[in-house]
Structure formats: C-alpha cells, structure tokens
Design a protein around this motif. Sequence first.
Motif, PDB file in Angstrom:
ATOM      1  N   PHE A 578       0.935  -1.235  -0.046  1.00 31.97           N
ATOM      2  CA  PHE A 578      -0.073   0.013  -0.060  1.00 31.97           C
ATOM      3  C   PHE A 578       0.847   1.354   0.057  1.00 31.97           C
ATOM      4  O   PHE A 578       0.470   2.284   0.260  1.00 31.97           O
ATOM      5  N   GLY A 579       2.111   1.144   0.071  1.00 31.76           N
ATOM      6  CA  GLY A 579       2.946   2.404  -0.165  1.00 31.76           C
ATOM      7  C   GLY A 579       3.003   3.155   0.739  1.00 31.76           C
ATOM      8  O   GLY A 579       3.236   4.301   0.792  1.00 31.76           O
ATOM      9  N   LEU A 580       3.042   2.328   2.079  1.00 30.08           N
ATOM     10  CA  LEU A 580       3.069   3.176   3.454  1.00 30.08           C
ATOM     11  C   LEU A 580       4.400   3.730   3.582  1.00 30.08           C
ATOM     12  O   LEU A 580       5.296   3.087   3.289  1.00 30.08           O
ATOM     13  N   PRO A 581       4.538   4.815   4.510  1.00 26.31           N
ATOM     14  CA  PRO A 581       6.027   5.261   4.963  1.00 26.31           C
ATOM     15  C   PRO A 581       6.856   3.952   5.695  1.00 26.31           C
ATOM     16  O   PRO A 581       6.301   3.118   6.357  1.00 26.31           O
ATOM     17  N   THR A 582       8.097   4.438   5.499  1.00 24.35           N
ATOM     18  CA  THR A 582       9.000   3.322   6.272  1.00 24.35           C
ATOM     19  C   THR A 582       9.554   4.003   7.571  1.00 24.35           C
ATOM     20  O   THR A 582       9.048   5.150   7.722  1.00 24.35           O
ATOM     21  N   GLY A 583      10.335   3.353   8.342  1.00 25.50           N
ATOM     22  CA  GLY A 583      10.695   3.839   9.559  1.00 25.50           C
ATOM     23  C   GLY A 583      10.485   3.054  10.682  1.00 25.50           C
ATOM     24  O   GLY A 583       9.913   1.833  10.593  1.00 25.50           O
ATOM     25  N   ALA A 584      10.466   3.393  12.027  1.00 27.05           N
ATOM     26  CA  ALA A 584      10.259   2.704  13.075  1.00 27.05           C
ATOM     27  C   ALA A 584       8.701   2.350  13.168  1.00 27.05           C
ATOM     28  O   ALA A 584       7.762   3.086  12.400  1.00 27.05           O
ATOM     29  N   TYR A 585       8.570   1.095  13.501  1.00 27.21           N
ATOM     30  CA  TYR A 585       7.030   0.617  13.544  1.00 27.21           C
ATOM     31  C   TYR A 585       6.383   1.085  14.743  1.00 27.21           C
ATOM     32  O   TYR A 585       6.726   1.349  15.937  1.00 27.21           O
ATOM     33  N   SER A 586       5.342   1.787  14.379  1.00 29.74           N
ATOM     34  CA  SER A 586       4.067   2.189  15.200  1.00 29.74           C
ATOM     35  C   SER A 586       3.285   1.295  15.712  1.00 29.74           C
ATOM     36  O   SER A 586       2.984   0.267  15.261  1.00 29.74           O
ATOM     37  N   GLU A 587       2.516   1.698  17.035  1.00 31.19           N
ATOM     38  CA  GLU A 587       1.592   0.876  17.608  1.00 31.19           C
ATOM     39  C   GLU A 587       0.609   0.488  16.613  1.00 31.19           C
ATOM     40  O   GLU A 587       0.008  -0.424  16.602  1.00 31.19           O
ATOM     41  N   GLU A 588      -0.048   1.627  15.660  1.00 28.90           N
ATOM     42  CA  GLU A 588      -0.992   1.507  14.750  1.00 28.90           C
ATOM     43  C   GLU A 588      -0.682   0.398  14.035  1.00 28.90           C
ATOM     44  O   GLU A 588      -1.483  -0.394  13.210  1.00 28.90           O
ATOM     45  N   GLU A 589       0.809   0.296  13.339  1.00 24.25           N
ATOM     46  CA  GLU A 589       0.958  -0.614  12.401  1.00 24.25           C
ATOM     47  C   GLU A 589       0.823  -2.069  13.070  1.00 24.25           C
ATOM     48  O   GLU A 589       0.684  -2.959  12.069  1.00 24.25           O
ATOM     49  N   TYR A 590       1.288  -1.884  14.325  1.00 26.60           N
ATOM     50  CA  TYR A 590       1.189  -3.357  15.035  1.00 26.60           C
ATOM     51  C   TYR A 590      -0.403  -4.074  15.031  1.00 26.60           C
ATOM     52  O   TYR A 590      -0.593  -5.162  14.715  1.00 26.60           O
ATOM     53  N   ILE A 591      -1.090  -3.026  15.453  1.00 29.31           N
ATOM     54  CA  ILE A 591      -2.582  -3.451  15.435  1.00 29.31           C
ATOM     55  C   ILE A 591      -3.114  -3.783  14.025  1.00 29.31           C
ATOM     56  O   ILE A 591      -3.812  -4.686  13.666  1.00 29.31           O
ATOM     57  N   ASN A 592      -2.591  -2.913  12.880  1.00 27.68           N
ATOM     58  CA  ASN A 592      -3.282  -3.262  11.472  1.00 27.68           C
ATOM     59  C   ASN A 592      -2.717  -4.678  10.967  1.00 27.68           C
ATOM     60  O   ASN A 592      -3.467  -5.294  10.335  1.00 27.68           O
ATOM     61  N   ALA A 593      -1.413  -4.804  11.457  1.00 20.40           N
ATOM     62  CA  ALA A 593      -0.751  -6.138  10.814  1.00 20.40           C
ATOM     63  C   ALA A 593      -1.380  -7.085  11.615  1.00 20.40           C
ATOM     64  O   ALA A 593      -1.708  -8.186  10.920  1.00 20.40           O
ATOM     65  N   VAL A 594      -1.515  -7.180  12.944  1.00 16.39           N
ATOM     66  CA  VAL A 594      -2.375  -8.174  13.578  1.00 16.39           C
ATOM     67  C   VAL A 594      -3.692  -8.590  12.975  1.00 16.39           C
ATOM     68  O   VAL A 594      -4.189  -9.465  12.918  1.00 16.39           O
ATOM     69  N   GLU A 595      -4.248  -7.339  12.793  1.00 20.46           N
ATOM     70  CA  GLU A 595      -5.760  -7.514  12.168  1.00 20.46           C
ATOM     71  C   GLU A 595      -5.674  -8.418  10.871  1.00 20.46           C
ATOM     72  O   GLU A 595      -6.463  -9.077  10.462  1.00 20.46           O
ATOM     73  N   ASP A 596      -4.978  -7.983  10.053  1.00 15.84           N
ATOM     74  CA  ASP A 596      -4.451  -8.459   8.715  1.00 15.84           C
ATOM     75  C   ASP A 596      -4.149 -10.226   9.052  1.00 15.84           C
ATOM     76  O   ASP A 596      -4.821 -10.999   8.362  1.00 15.84           O
ATOM     77  N   LEU A 597      -3.397 -10.290   9.965  1.00 16.69           N
ATOM     78  CA  LEU A 597      -3.240 -11.664  10.249  1.00 16.69           C
ATOM     79  C   LEU A 597      -4.351 -12.623  10.879  1.00 16.69           C
ATOM     80  O   LEU A 597      -4.735 -13.774  10.209  1.00 16.69           O
ATOM     81  N   LEU A 598      -5.263 -12.005  11.493  1.00 12.58           N
ATOM     82  CA  LEU A 598      -6.672 -12.652  11.965  1.00 12.58           C
ATOM     83  C   LEU A 598      -7.535 -12.439  10.543  1.00 12.58           C
ATOM     84  O   LEU A 598      -8.327 -13.682  10.577  1.00 12.58           O
ATOM     85  N   CYS A 599      -7.456 -11.513   9.740  1.00  9.42           N
ATOM     86  CA  CYS A 599      -8.072 -11.901   8.487  1.00  9.42           C
ATOM     87  C   CYS A 599      -7.872 -13.101   7.791  1.00  9.42           C
ATOM     88  O   CYS A 599      -8.801 -13.783   7.212  1.00  9.42           O
ATOM     89  N   ASP A 600      -6.668 -13.280   7.472  1.00  8.16           N
ATOM     90  CA  ASP A 600      -6.091 -14.626   6.798  1.00  8.16           C
ATOM     91  C   ASP A 600      -6.466 -15.661   7.675  1.00  8.16           C
ATOM     92  O   ASP A 600      -6.951 -16.891   7.053  1.00  8.16           O
ATOM     93  N   GLU A 601      -6.513 -15.815   9.074  1.00 12.94           N
ATOM     94  CA  GLU A 601      -6.882 -16.808   9.896  1.00 12.94           C
ATOM     95  C   GLU A 601      -8.427 -17.089   9.644  1.00 12.94           C
ATOM     96  O   GLU A 601      -8.730 -18.156   9.507  1.00 12.94           O
TER      97      GLU A 601
END
Length: 659
Positions: A578-601
């Motif tokens: 999705f062309g999102l910025p790089t850099g340190a991982y934010s809390e929001e990115e952790y939540i969004n990524a776990v949500e995507d893992l749940l979607c795959d599950e």
Amino acid sequence: MKKIIYSIIAGFGLFSITSCSGMLDTDGASDTSRMVVDPNLNQKTDSVSFAYGVMEAMQQLADQYFLQNEMRGDMAVPTSKATTHLKELAAFSVSEENKYDSVYLYYKVINNCNYYLAHRDTALYTGAGNVVINEYVAMAAYRAWAYLQLTTHYGDVPYVTEPVSTVSQINAQTANTDKMTILASQADYLQALKNRCGEDQIQVPYYQDHIDVGKLNWNSSINKRVVPSMCFVPLNVVLGDLYLELGRYEEAATCYYHYLRYLAKGGIDKIGNNHSNTRQPQDGYTYEFPIPNTRTEIDGRLTNGRALWDAIFVNSNNYPDQTEIVSYIPSAVNYMRGRIFELPEIFGYDYYGTTGRRISNYRIWGCPQNTEVQVAPSAAYTDMSENAPYYYTTNERKSFNTGSLLESYVYIGDKKNIGDGRANMISKGSSQTTSSLVYTQKPSTGYVYLYRMTTVYLRLAEALNRAGYPDLAFYILKQGFGSNEIGRFLAKKYVAGESSFPEKYYFISDKSYNYLHNGGVSMLLEADSVYFLNIATEPLVGIHFHGAGAVKDGTTWMSAYNYKDVVEERIEKIRGDFGLPTGAYSEEEYINAVEDLLCDEYAMEFAFEGTRFTDLLRIARHKNMAGSFGGTFGDTWLSKKLENNAAGITTQNCYLPFK
C-alpha cells in the motif's frame, strides 16, 4: 418496502405456526390445530412451537445467508457450471430476478421475533423456575442477529421493532434508518436484558438433548440428529458481534469473555478449542522435516490426543461436535421431512440423493457427488493455502544456564512455505484447471454453521487487537486462551535479571498484563482465574495450529511463530502493498498487521462456511474508523481484496439492491 411487508404478513401465520410436520417436530410438544396468533402466548408448549417456527424461518434464510457472504468474498468463485444468480453475486451486479437477494427472508425472522417479544408473558413460572426467560432472550438474540446480517448486506434499512400486521403499520415503514443506529439500538436492548437477567437466564434454551430427524437417503445407517439448543444464537456472542461492528471493542471483548467464562464454570473442557491437525498441508509433498529428539513429547502436547480438525464437519450417526459448534441451521434429510438446502448441490454433492456416487477420489465423509460443481476455491484462497508457512521443530537446540548445576535447553523451530493443512482437509483439486472438479467439504454436511468456538476466540482476538492489545490477540493464535497455558505464559512478566530463561515464556506488555487482571477480560483476576487456571487439564491449542503445525511454544521447544518476527514481517508486506512510509514501527502498524493476520486466519478457518464478506466488510470499516493511514484506507484495502470480483468495491458501494 410495502411489497415486502405485505409478503411478511401473508406468510406470518404460516411460519409462526407449529412445525410438527417438519424436521423439528417433537411428540406432544404442540397443538397442530392452531396457529400461534394468540397475543397472550401464555402456554409453554405454544411458546416452544413458536420458537421452532422461527427456526424454520432461519432454514429458509440459510442458502441466501451463506451465498451472500461467500460469493461476495474473496475465497470462492463461480465455475462455468454456476447459475446466473451466483455469478451476479460474485460480480456485485445483482439483477431484479436474483433469487438470493431478498430482504423478505431477513424480515420474516425479525417480524416473528417482534411478535414473540411483544406478546410473550415473561412471568410464566413452573414451580420456582421461570420457564420462558431463556426463550425470550433467545428471540431477542435471533432478531439482533438478523438485523446484523440485514444491515451488512443492505446498509441502511427500515427499522421495525413491533410486529407488522396492519396496513397502517405497513404505511409507517417506509423510511430507512442508519445502519449504526439500528445496531446500537439492538445492542442496547440485549445489554438491558443481560443486565436484568442472571447468567443462567441468558443462556440458550434447553428443550431436549437431541431430535432424530431421519436417515440419510444415501446411507440408511446414518441417522441425522439435531440439537435444538444449537439452533439458537447465544446472547453474549451476538452482543459481542454488535459491539465489534460498532467499534466498541472493549465491550465486545467483555461479551465474548463472559460467554467463555460461563462455559468454563462447567469445566475447562467446555471451552475446548483443541482440534488438532497432524495432516500434511499438501498431498505428496517431498519436504523432509528434521525430527527432534523429543518428537513424541512434542506431538503429544500439540495434539492432546484430540480429533483432527476436519472431524468438525461430519456426516455420521454422531452429533456435530458439541464442543466446537456453537450455533447452526440444520437442513432436513429430504424434502419429505422438512426444509432442504441448495448448498450441497451447488458445491457438487447429492446430499439428498439415494445413491452413494463417487466421482472424486476425495469423496468427503461418504457424501455422494455430481459433476455440476458451481462454486470452487478462488485463486486468492489457493495461493494463500498452498504457500502459507508451515511450522515444525528441528534437532537444533539452544542451551541456557539456569543458575543451578543443571543446564536447560529448548529445541529451535523453523518453517517452510508449503501451505496450511486445513485446505488439504476441506478442498481437493485445482480451481485453476478447468478440467478439474474441486470439492469442498463443509457444504456436504447439511448444516450451515453460524458460530463455532473458534469464531468466539477469533472475534475476541479481533476485539482485543483493536482495543489496543495486539499481543493478547496474537496469543490466541499462537498459544490459545485456556487451562494452564495462562498460568505458564501469560502470568509471566519479564523482569531484567530475574528471568533466567526468558525464551520459555510469552511475555506481554504491562498494559496487557494489567488488563488481564483488572479489565473486561480478567482471566488472571483471582475471582475468574479459578475457571481458567487448571493445571490438571491439557492446554488448549492456539487457533493457528489448526493448519500451520507447531506454532505454540512448549516446555522444551520454541516455535518460529513468534509475535515480533511474524507481525513485523506482515508490517513490511503491508507497507510494500500500500505504499506506506518506512521507519520505526508504530503501535497502529502493529494493530493493523495483527488484524490482517486475523483476516487470513478467518479465511483458512471459515472458508466455505458463509462468513467471508461479513468479515471483510467489518475489518475494512474498522480500518477506516481508525484513520491510522487515512480515513479511506479500509476502502483501498477492501477494493484490493475484491479486485478479482469487481473493480472499485468499497464500504460505500458494496450493498445489495433492497428488494
């Protein structure tokens, strides 16, 4: 809308009557000579018969509910044999003639529930016990569930909470009500019932253990059984879904937890999500996994000696699994015995046939097949299921000095991208080869599954994640909530210099640790922990283990499926997609990524059960609501998921025509 309401009135008496001629008939449970139109509804037998009438309305809804969700998701595609109706659903271009686009079927359930709730005397007692309150709560939960499905597929709709039976009432029901207003109203209603009633009173009604509804035509040795209590939907589960849809995440998590806690009071095995998968992800693969010295111990702890995951979906003399299945809609064994479903035939099964025809080498649980398969796994499903990481343990081990004379060690885990084992158990063939017939198991059983115990756990994980506890959500995937797992892992906080063997524990943040002691999900609170911390019971497995192998940590091995590595790998993938910025991982990115893992599950666990579009739409809306990557990020995400169905589908233009 008026046409629809007129139809409801015309059918109201028919589908509110006792169902003695149908599959849910019970001897002596009703009087077949009268319809349930007495506004007093003051006899217990009438009440039971009315409930069976609502179940029959649910049976009429089953095919549409399933296909609206599955065909408009990303896991299933129509084949060349599919009807126009199915192809239209998949393409998000439904015509006036489409047989699976009828709000009438949802309103039929709603109107029957409205009638019951308006007229049932809830003060009816037998001795010291209230004989109807559980049933009253169940009707309220049915109605809320129907409104949740209706608004998912149609958006803003007329909101009817009183039984419609006169022309003046019809004329009043013309304006649409905002979807979220409807769901909030239904949540308030259920929450008020929950607050007013005791824990026992909000559980689903119990009429009898089971009903024998007849023998299958193609195998006279199989006598189908229906468990009446499993035909209802539990209040706490539906209320959790409403709160989750509304973005009230901690309230949603609390409801799911209350459901689990009540069951756990009857024994930790009651919340046992412990089906295991020892089958290989793909047939005939040539990968060789290193065998650890402790293989027997590891296998025993991973599988708990339980049934394989696909045993949930059976045609046999036994019940469908009463630990895993929470709610379902059952079909009859043939049209002479009651309501039957189109779904088995659509997926290539002659469930109601008289001969056990075998066309595929993968005839599932004996159900006869035909060659007219109309729905097959999509390329997205095939790619995900065949290339997902599969986890295993190796011979390599890491040693630690524990400060004693003895040295401790753990075996180190690894992974290979050879696929998820669940797909191999429910689907056979390749949807990319036109000459290949692809059979999927779940629709061959004559049930539509509304909720499983896994549903509750994954929705709990989804709610916890969006509430700000992604490490707890991932824990449900990895280790599983229950039994001594909580005591051994979640009860541990890492303290530098004090934890000599940190790799043995799944450490969580202080925020999450405190929440488990003082929040709505209070498994470690002393008053609640007695129901969950049971060291005498085998641990419950993490959900991802159902298809991905050794994902949990044990006393002598460490899995490669760990929170930091897996989540950060997904963050990088999302950034690239999705062309999102790089850099340190934010809390929001952790939540969004776990949500995507749940979607795959959700995809691997519930593919071909009729829930996919609901899951996609809800998650997309939550991404929009979070605003972490812009207020329309969820729309972009949803469009990408559905790009093979139709271009540009978003949370705003995905609704079906209201007819």
